[in-house]
Write an enzyme that holds these catalytic residues in place. Sequence first.
Site, PDB file in Angstrom:
ATOM      1  N   LYS A 129      29.466   1.539  -1.665  1.00  0.00           N
ATOM      2  CA  LYS A 129      28.144   1.971  -1.189  1.00  0.00           C
ATOM      3  C   LYS A 129      28.324   3.089  -0.164  1.00  0.00           C
ATOM      4  CE  LYS A 129      23.902  -0.438   0.129  1.00  0.00           C
ATOM      5  NZ  LYS A 129      23.425  -1.694   0.751  1.00  0.00           N
TER       6      LYS A 129
HETATM    7  C1  E4P Z   1      20.037  -2.386   0.431  1.00  0.00           C
HETATM    8  O1  E4P Z   1      21.059  -2.268  -0.202  1.00  0.00           O
HETATM    9  C2  E4P Z   1      19.958  -2.707   1.861  1.00  0.00           C
HETATM   10  O2  E4P Z   1      21.044  -3.542   2.172  1.00  0.00           O
HETATM   11  C3  E4P Z   1      18.711  -3.490   2.232  1.00  0.00           C
HETATM   12  O3  E4P Z   1      17.859  -3.684   1.125  1.00  0.00           O
HETATM   13  C4  E4P Z   1      18.047  -3.015   3.465  1.00  0.00           C
HETATM   14  O4  E4P Z   1      16.918  -3.805   3.706  1.00  0.00           O
HETATM   15  P1  E4P Z   1      16.191  -3.891   5.127  1.00  0.00           P
HETATM   16  O5  E4P Z   1      15.289  -2.724   5.272  1.00  0.00           O
HETATM   17  O6  E4P Z   1      15.417  -5.187   5.061  1.00  0.00           O
HETATM   18  O7  E4P Z   1      17.274  -3.933   6.169  1.00  0.00           O
END
Ligand code: E4P
Length: 228
Positions: free
Chosen positions: A93
């Site tokens: 990622k």
């Molecule tokens: C996606 O890969 C992220 O880890 C996640 O969905 C972020 O979500 P949040 O805005 O609730 O932190």
Amino acid sequence: MAGPNNESPIMKFFVDTADTAEIKSLAESGLLDGVTTNPSLIAKSGRNILEVIREICAIVDGPVSAEVAATDYEQMMREAAVLKKLAPNVCVKLPLTPDGLRACKTLSGEGVQTNVTLCFSAAQALIAAKAGATFISPFVGRLDDIGQDGMELIAEIVDIYSNYAALETQVLVASIRHPIHVTAAAKIGADVATLPPNVLRMLYHHPLTDKGLAGFLKDWQATGQSIV
Ligand code: E4P
């Protein structure tokens, strides 16, 4: 949009957590297609990233997103080299920055799965696809939080990607806060949704299901029958 790599006939469900007990329990449903983590979720787990990603990869067969912590290309590549060796289903990622997309282009060229994160515009999604991202992660909840309709961005990206039949980048709806985000993403035809564990569990429930089942069980007991 979904290319030949997308084997699921319907939107895939990933869980957005680094809590391995939660992942084990949710994987028992047989409906979990992958996992996403981020540095905040790793911090919340209180565990070592390498240990926790290795453990998650042993629980789930699908892609497990492990995020780099570096912001410059060289260090991102060094971190990616460590992460991708943890298991064959690791998906590296990367943040949606010039260095992140450069790393995405290199890793995609090597056949490594990539998830480009922190996407907040269609232009960013376009450039991530050009860099060969396996997944693009637009954050719907964080857009809603600042008064923009996150789901409009999903519709825009799905629409743009659908113009290019050979494009394999999958739209992974992230920052999901409630089941309406999930059904809205499915209506648009997004490839994947990554859900916090509590939202994934909420998908099963409706008060009329509970009430209906209680009624059926009461009537069944009155018959005195048993099936086995
Ligand atoms: C996606 O890969 C992220 O880890 C996640 O969905 C972020 O979500 P949040 O805005 O609730 O932190």
